[in-house]
Design an enzyme around this catalytic site. Sequence first.
Site, PDB file in Angstrom:
ATOM      1  N   ASN A  67       0.842  -1.197   0.000  1.00  9.22           N
ATOM      2  CA  ASN A  67       0.000   0.000   0.000  1.00  9.22           C
ATOM      3  C   ASN A  67       0.881   1.251   0.000  1.00  9.22           C
ATOM      4  O   ASN A  67       1.953   1.274   0.607  1.00  9.22           O
ATOM      5  CB  ASN A  67      -1.030   0.004   1.152  1.00  9.22           C
ATOM      6  CG  ASN A  67      -0.437  -0.168   2.524  1.00  9.22           C
ATOM      7  OD1 ASN A  67       0.594  -0.791   2.706  1.00  9.22           O
ATOM      8  ND2 ASN A  67      -1.111   0.396   3.517  1.00  9.22           N
ATOM      9  N   GLU A  80      -2.959  -4.865  -2.900  1.00  6.99           N
ATOM     10  CA  GLU A  80      -3.413  -5.826  -3.917  1.00  6.99           C
ATOM     11  C   GLU A  80      -3.464  -5.189  -5.288  1.00  6.99           C
ATOM     12  O   GLU A  80      -3.046  -5.765  -6.295  1.00  6.99           O
ATOM     13  CB  GLU A  80      -4.808  -6.370  -3.560  1.00  6.99           C
ATOM     14  CG  GLU A  80      -4.898  -7.050  -2.209  1.00  6.99           C
ATOM     15  CD  GLU A  80      -5.306  -6.100  -1.091  1.00  6.99           C
ATOM     16  OE1 GLU A  80      -4.707  -5.018  -0.976  1.00  6.99           O
ATOM     17  OE2 GLU A  80      -6.232  -6.447  -0.341  1.00  6.99           O
ATOM     18  N   CYS A 119     -10.567  -3.638  -4.052  1.00  4.79           N
ATOM     19  CA  CYS A 119      -9.592  -4.629  -4.530  1.00  4.79           C
ATOM     20  C   CYS A 119     -10.281  -5.910  -4.984  1.00  4.79           C
ATOM     21  O   CYS A 119      -9.855  -6.543  -5.950  1.00  4.79           O
ATOM     22  CB  CYS A 119      -8.550  -4.906  -3.461  1.00  4.79           C
ATOM     23  SG  CYS A 119      -7.410  -3.510  -3.252  1.00  4.79           S
TER      24      CYS A 119
HETATM   25  N1  THU Z   1      -5.296  -1.493   2.539  1.00  7.47           N
HETATM   26  C1  THU Z   1      -4.716  -2.332   1.630  1.00  7.47           C
HETATM   27  O1  THU Z   1      -3.582  -2.106   1.191  1.00  7.47           O
HETATM   28  N2  THU Z   1      -5.445  -3.402   1.222  1.00  7.47           N
HETATM   29  C2  THU Z   1      -6.686  -3.725   1.686  1.00  7.47           C
HETATM   30  O2  THU Z   1      -7.311  -4.650   1.178  1.00  7.47           O
HETATM   31  C3  THU Z   1      -7.231  -2.985   2.821  1.00  7.47           C
HETATM   32  C4  THU Z   1      -6.631  -1.657   3.065  1.00  7.47           C
HETATM   33  C5  THU Z   1      -4.521  -0.325   2.986  1.00  7.47           C
HETATM   34  C6  THU Z   1      -5.061   0.995   2.520  1.00  7.47           C
HETATM   35  C7  THU Z   1      -4.551   1.938   3.580  1.00  7.47           C
HETATM   36  O3  THU Z   1      -3.238   2.356   3.219  1.00  7.47           O
HETATM   37  C8  THU Z   1      -4.468   1.087   4.830  1.00  7.47           C
HETATM   38  O4  THU Z   1      -4.523  -0.254   4.386  1.00  7.47           O
HETATM   39  C9  THU Z   1      -5.576   1.348   5.824  1.00  7.47           C
HETATM   40  O5  THU Z   1      -6.812   1.291   5.243  1.00  7.47           O
END
Ligand code: THU
Length: 160
Positions: A67, A80, A119
């Site tokens: 992320n 993802e 996602c």
């Molecule tokens: N996040 C992801 O990378 N994938 C997910 O499926 C859920 C959320 C990240 C986005 C943000 O940077 C942090 O987690 C908190 O929501």
Amino acid sequence: MSASTLTTQNFTWHIASGLAPSLRDSSQFEGLLLAARDVRRNAYAPYSNFLVGSAVLMDGNLYRGCNVENASYGATICAERSAIFAGIADGGRSIAALALTTGPQSGTPINQRTPCGICRQVIAEFAEADTPILIDAGEGASYAGEIVSLEQLLPWRFKL
Ligand code: THU
């Protein structure tokens, strides 16, 4: 919740009941999990402090993503989608399996470990009903995590 288990080299996985995930590429599952855990260390998440890593197997190649947050919060991208878009940019089109880790302690509830709705829809664009999604249970867990099919994660999904 778990209907059966799968044992790979070093881990046991829970397979949730419902439309069964394909285990065709199960020899790659541990590699995907470890790649997701590894790339999670590069996550840029200074606002939420919630680090996520993902690895996806597309057309025989493994791609990683984490992320990446932004001071303008809506510009944030999830792990993802980072992984999938890297695969698409490299010419990939078909997801054989996807793993993600939020790096939880063992016992973290599933709602803090599972892919977000956006996602799920992006996975659906490049995956099949039985495409396996590997959800890490966290280091120190007695099992690697859950394996669910896309159909279980996002029934009635939109496709043109
Ligand atoms: N996040 C992801 O990378 N994938 C997910 O499926 C859920 C959320 C990240 C986005 C943000 O940077 C942090 O987690 C908190 O929501």
